[in-house]
Design an enzyme around this catalytic site. Structure first.
Site, mmCIF file in Angstrom:
data_model
loop_
_atom_site.group_PDB
_atom_site.id
_atom_site.type_symbol
_atom_site.label_atom_id
_atom_site.label_comp_id
_atom_site.label_asym_id
_atom_site.label_seq_id
_atom_site.Cartn_x
_atom_site.Cartn_y
_atom_site.Cartn_z
ATOM 1 N N GLU A 1 0.821 -1.213 0.000
ATOM 2 C CA GLU A 1 0.000 0.000 0.000
ATOM 3 C C GLU A 1 0.853 1.260 0.000
ATOM 4 O OE1 GLU A 1 -2.999 0.306 -0.679
ATOM 5 O OE2 GLU A 1 -3.657 -1.767 -0.525
ATOM 6 N N ASP B 1 -9.392 6.043 -2.794
ATOM 7 C CA ASP B 1 -8.205 6.517 -3.513
ATOM 8 C C ASP B 1 -8.657 7.148 -4.830
ATOM 9 O OD1 ASP B 1 -9.012 4.327 -4.984
ATOM 10 O OD2 ASP B 1 -6.955 3.763 -5.504
ATOM 11 N N TYR C 1 -6.899 6.892 3.326
ATOM 12 C CA TYR C 1 -7.001 5.823 2.339
ATOM 13 C C TYR C 1 -6.337 4.537 2.841
ATOM 14 C CZ TYR C 1 -5.553 2.519 -1.020
ATOM 15 O OH TYR C 1 -5.311 1.323 -1.613
#
Length: 367
Positions: A43, A144, A126
């Site tokens: 991520e 996102d 996010y």
DNA sequence: AATGCGGGGCG
DNA sequence: CGCCCAGCATT
């Protein structure tokens, strides 16, 4: 009268999306694990970064640092070297800080819920949503760039996604849609749809599993969404680098100020407001470097960043006689680094290009 | 709310 | 060229 946000309609939408995802998802390495460290790593790497660009970095990092303990224990300079070329280096610095915080203050235990995750440095709204849903199936949305695009088109939302308050609107919308089961798959499916079907321009609506649910499509306004008002203005900057070389050693500078490339190595830098290089020669004449000789000046390197356009000239300066090169380096806050040790240091992209395309040929060293 | 932070790929 | 990409921290 049924609306597009009817519970039944939403249920159908979610079901179609999950089914589509199960059949069409890309097999990416971080999707074959539930290890929070690896999901976290993926991520962070993928923030503002395409899968195609981040994939090789993910594989490198997992190989070098298979666990959060290995990652936390590594020197930050080693991590920056692996991160070299990926950009936004604060991601690496923050992740390293965070890993050490988890080791020291949380007994090595990664937080397992949205509220705790978002407290961590480098993890925002996010990423907290992504990690909570993917690792622990907590039913929270992950908003996102893809999610903004998919949601704005599905429900024809014209709110400006540049504005902070719009995030809350999309988060609430996501919260009302994300299923109580399979939240991770749902969020990944939204993003996958945005990355492969619901493209920024010319979305592939014909093959979209949700095309019957898409309000924007029914009105043919897909290409107007999402609305994003913010314009980035690009600033020109003019860099002249003095590349001192003496008996196989380069004078390198570790960047520390609040500027681009913090923590990476470059050379002695002179920045000017416009293309003006006269100062370089003054510096050389009145220098304490000993006998110096300007060997070569590179062509201008143009390096484009999101918000800056750099115009860089490298000037190779041979120091033929020097009483103590290393000491003079120290006085100028530089480090004398042997050419054979260059490869272990993280350098910005244009410096990498200069070193390995030009200087390596001049001085015949290996990359 | 606005700004700074990389680098690459696409039409 | 302009826009966008599995955003975040700082002010």
């Amino acid at each position: 009268m049924k609306t597009k946000t009817d519970a039944t309609s939403i249920q159908k939408l979610v079901s179609k999306l999950l089914k589509w995802y199960g059949l069409n998802y890309r097999e990416l390495p971080w999707r074959a694990t539930k290890d929070p460290y690896k999901i976290w790593l993926s991520e962070i790497i993928l923030q503002q970064t395409r899968v195609a660009q981040g994939l090789s970095y993910y594989l490198k990092f997992v190989k070098h640092y298979p666990t959060i303990d290995a990652f936390a224990g590594a020197p930050i300079d080693d991590i920056l070297k692996l991160w070299q070329g990926l950009g936004y280096y604060s991601r690496a610095r923050n992740m390293h800080k965070c890993a050490n915080q988890i080791i020291k203050e949380m007994n090595g235990q990664f937080p397992d819920n949205y509220t705790d995750l978002i407290q961590l440095i480098g993890i925002g709204k996010y990423t907290a949503g992504a990690l909570a849903s993917i690792c622990y199936d907590e039913p929270v949305p992950a908003i996102d760039g893809n999610a903004y695009r998919v949601y704005s088109r599905l429900f024809e939302i014209y709110s400006d996604i540049s504005i902070g308050s719009t995030f809350k609107e999309f988060f609430e919308l996501g919260l009302s849609i994300v299923p109580s089961q399979n939240a991770g798959d749902f969020n990944q499916a939204i993003m996958e749809l945005g990355a492969t079907i619901c493209l920024p321009t010319n979305p592939k609506c014909n093959t979209c599993p949700l095309n019957n649910h898409c309000v924007a499509r029914s009105k043919k306004v897909q290409n107007l969404l999402p609305v994003k008002s913010k314009k980035i203005k690009v600033k020109n900057r003019y860099f002249d680098y003095l590349v001192f070389i003496h008996e196989g050693h380069l004078a390198l500078h570790k960047r520390k100020s609040q500027d681009i490339w913090q923590g990476l190595y470059d050379f002695l830098l002179f920045e000017s407001d416009k293309d003006r290089k006269s100062s370089i020669f003054d510096i050389l004449k009145s220098s304490e470097w000993g006998h110096v000789e300007l060997i070569a000046s590179s062509e201008e390197y143009k390096h484009i960043l999101t918000h800056q356009k750099l115009h860089i000239n490298f000037h190779v300066v041979q120091v033929t006689e020097s009483k103590d090169f290393k000491l003079i380096c120290q006085d100028n806050k530089l480090e004398a680094v042997h050419l054979s040790d260059l490869e272990s240091l993280a350098v910005p992209k244009p410096v990498e290009r200069f070193l390995y395309q030009e200087l390596s040929e001049m001085y015949n060293f290996q990359t």
